[in-house]
Design a protein around this motif. Structure first.
Motif, PDB file in Angstrom:
ATOM      1  N   MET A  20       8.610  -2.687  -4.991  1.00  0.00           N
ATOM      2  CA  MET A  20       8.860  -3.857  -4.150  1.00  0.00           C
ATOM      3  C   MET A  20       9.696  -4.902  -4.881  1.00  0.00           C
ATOM      4  N   TYR A  21       9.459  -5.091  -6.171  1.00  0.00           N
ATOM      5  CA  TYR A  21      10.270  -6.048  -6.948  1.00  0.00           C
ATOM      6  C   TYR A  21      11.742  -5.627  -6.965  1.00  0.00           C
ATOM      7  N   ILE A  22      11.993  -4.333  -7.117  1.00  0.00           N
ATOM      8  CA  ILE A  22      13.371  -3.825  -7.140  1.00  0.00           C
ATOM      9  C   ILE A  22      14.029  -3.989  -5.771  1.00  0.00           C
ATOM     10  N   PHE A  23      13.287  -3.657  -4.712  1.00  0.00           N
ATOM     11  CA  PHE A  23      13.783  -3.792  -3.343  1.00  0.00           C
ATOM     12  C   PHE A  23      14.151  -5.242  -3.054  1.00  0.00           C
ATOM     13  N   PRO A  25       3.578 -13.969  -3.390  1.00  0.00           N
ATOM     14  CA  PRO A  25       2.286 -13.337  -3.095  1.00  0.00           C
ATOM     15  C   PRO A  25       1.917 -12.243  -4.090  1.00  0.00           C
ATOM     16  N   MET A  26       2.876 -11.369  -4.415  1.00  0.00           N
ATOM     17  CA  MET A  26       2.594 -10.275  -5.354  1.00  0.00           C
ATOM     18  C   MET A  26       2.225 -10.816  -6.729  1.00  0.00           C
ATOM     19  N   THR A  27       2.990 -11.779  -7.200  1.00  0.00           N
ATOM     20  CA  THR A  27       2.796 -12.264  -8.561  1.00  0.00           C
ATOM     21  C   THR A  27       1.494 -13.039  -8.697  1.00  0.00           C
ATOM     22  N   TYR A  28       1.150 -13.855  -7.703  1.00  0.00           N
ATOM     23  CA  TYR A  28      -0.130 -14.558  -7.744  1.00  0.00           C
ATOM     24  C   TYR A  28      -1.295 -13.579  -7.632  1.00  0.00           C
ATOM     25  N   MET A  29      -1.109 -12.510  -6.853  1.00  0.00           N
ATOM     26  CA  MET A  29      -2.132 -11.486  -6.735  1.00  0.00           C
ATOM     27  C   MET A  29      -2.400 -10.845  -8.098  1.00  0.00           C
ATOM     28  N   LEU A  30      -1.330 -10.541  -8.815  1.00  0.00           N
ATOM     29  CA  LEU A  30      -1.452  -9.958 -10.146  1.00  0.00           C
ATOM     30  C   LEU A  30      -2.061 -10.956 -11.132  1.00  0.00           C
ATOM     31  N   ASP A  54       0.829  -1.210   0.000  1.00  0.00           N
ATOM     32  CA  ASP A  54       0.000   0.000   0.000  1.00  0.00           C
ATOM     33  C   ASP A  54       0.864   1.262   0.000  1.00  0.00           C
ATOM     34  N   ARG A  55       2.037   1.179   0.623  1.00  0.00           N
ATOM     35  CA  ARG A  55       2.910   2.353   0.728  1.00  0.00           C
ATOM     36  C   ARG A  55       3.882   2.483  -0.448  1.00  0.00           C
ATOM     37  N   LEU A  56       4.513   1.367  -0.821  1.00  0.00           N
ATOM     38  CA  LEU A  56       5.556   1.423  -1.845  1.00  0.00           C
ATOM     39  C   LEU A  56       5.047   1.116  -3.252  1.00  0.00           C
ATOM     40  N   GLY A  57       4.073   0.233  -3.332  1.00  0.00           N
ATOM     41  CA  GLY A  57       3.622  -0.229  -4.636  1.00  0.00           C
ATOM     42  C   GLY A  57       4.428  -1.440  -5.091  1.00  0.00           C
TER      43      GLY A  57
END
Length: 380
Positions: A266-269, A306-311, A259-262
């Motif tokens: 997050m992928y780069i971090f 989690p991010m990729t499955y969400m997308l 919610d804060r970074l996007g």
């Protein structure tokens, strides 16, 4: 308790039990290697059985979640998943070991697709993001699995007794909570695989999962051996344990961080953390520096799945279950290539140098995620 909250508790239990079982197997790989007298290349070859078998699980899972409510294949897969774990601990030939690993991998694939399909459907009943917490509970289950394995190793308890205890807990838990899972979640559209020009939306997500699976698979299968043979630590589960703890804790903060970074940042971090952690463990392979390095890798890999499955669940072309199944195929290919490749590179050049492949794969998140979000903006 509200229905969706009961469903969340039930699904959380399944994620926890899945992580518990997987970490139980992965944490005892050094024991299996010693029991069968395998070198790194031979172990790498045996580990190839799992991703090859998972392809069968992918085909089966995509079909099952399109034909039935996902909870039915989920509970059946969990029971056979646990029984396969018991079998792994009692076989005495490499052929039987590969047969049981194949079974373990097939049912793990089915339950993973069914669980993630349920999580995406349940997410729609909540205003806040909750998918990260499910993956966090998978990692918590993994932490408990490694902790219990550490106790079993120190107490010199047989692997058969160890795996049987975990399997019984898993079977009883999965049956007890079954009634509270989501029902009527079978998708009526987007269940057919469409051949032709690759969908760039799914392609980029698949590539992210591909490299993430090499990173995670390498850590799951080889971190214990790294601590035993490179760091020279007798209790070889310490590195794997800290990796799992950091991954678990991080996943409970993913939803807030997103919610804060996007997602793009997050992928780069994540990429930077993985590269830094691997370099720490490879260049300074002492106990504390390796532990810190594995910790950074755990934090770095935690958001990717989690991010990729969400997308993937937002695909306009496929149902959530089918999209996850397709993207998951890239994960299997990553598992097919990653852990065995580390084994072959280790046999040729040593495990320290072989671990650099994890760093290189982690760095790939940066260009691929940039391409994905650029393409997404163009489509919008």
């Amino acid at each position: 308790m509200e229905t969706n909250k009961l469903q969340r508790v039930a699904l959380s239990t399944y994620f926890f039990l899945s992580g518990l079982c997987f970490a139980t197997w992965a944490s005892r790989i050094p024991t299996i290697k010693d029991n069968f007298g395998l070198n790194d290349a031979q172990l790498g070859t045996i580990l190839l059985v799992m991703p090859i078998s998972a392809l069968i699980g992918t085909v089966a899972s995509g079909w099952l979640v399109s034909k039935f409510d996902s909870r039915d294949p989920l509970v059946i897969a969990f029971i056979f998943f646990a029984l396969s774990l018991i079998g792994i601990s009692y076989v005495n030939t490499t052929l039987l070991l590969m047969v049981l690993l194949a079974s373990f991998s097939i049912f793990m694939r089915v339950l993973n697709v069914a669980m993630n399909a349920q999580s995406i459907t349940l997410q729609k009943t909540y205003h806040k993001k909750i998918i990260g917490s499910f993956h966090g509970l998978w990692s918590i289950g993994g932490v408990f699995g490694v902790l219990f394995s550490t106790l079993m190793v120190k107490a010199e308890v047989s692997m058969g007794t160890h795996f049987s205890i975990i399997a019984v807990i898993t079977i009883l838990g999965s049956i007890a909570i079954y009634q509270n899972l989501l029902t009527n979640d079978k998708s009526v559209t987007g269940n057919k695989l469409i051949f032709g020009k690759p969908d760039t939306f799914i392609l980029y997500l698949g590539m992210l999962i591909f490299f993430a699976s090499i990173c995670e698979g390498g850590m799951f299968d080889w971190s214990g051996i790294y601590f035993k043979e490179v760091v020279k630590e007798d209790v070889f589960t310490y590195g794997y344990l800290l990796f799992m703890i950091c991954m678990a804790i991080s996943r409970f903060f993913i939803d807030r961080l997103l919610d804060r970074l996007g997602m793009s940042k997050m992928y780069i971090f994540s990429s930077i953390l993985i590269a830094t952690g691997i370099l720490s463990a490879v260049l300074l392979p002492q106990f504390w520096t390796a532990l810190i390095g594995f910790c950074l890798v755990g934090i770095g890999v935690s958001p990717i799945f989690p991010m990729t499955y969400m997308l993937a669940g937002k695909s306009q072309k496929y149902s959530p279950g089918m999209a996850i199944s397709i993207v998951g195929t890239y994960s299997i290919v990553g598992m097919f290539i990653g852990p065995p490749l580390i084994g072959y590179l280790s046999h040729a050049f040593g495990l320290q140098k072989a671990f650099l492949i994890i760093m290189l794969c982690g760095l790939m998140f940066i260009p691929i995620s940039k391409l994905f979000f650029k393409n997404l903006k163009q489509e919008v």
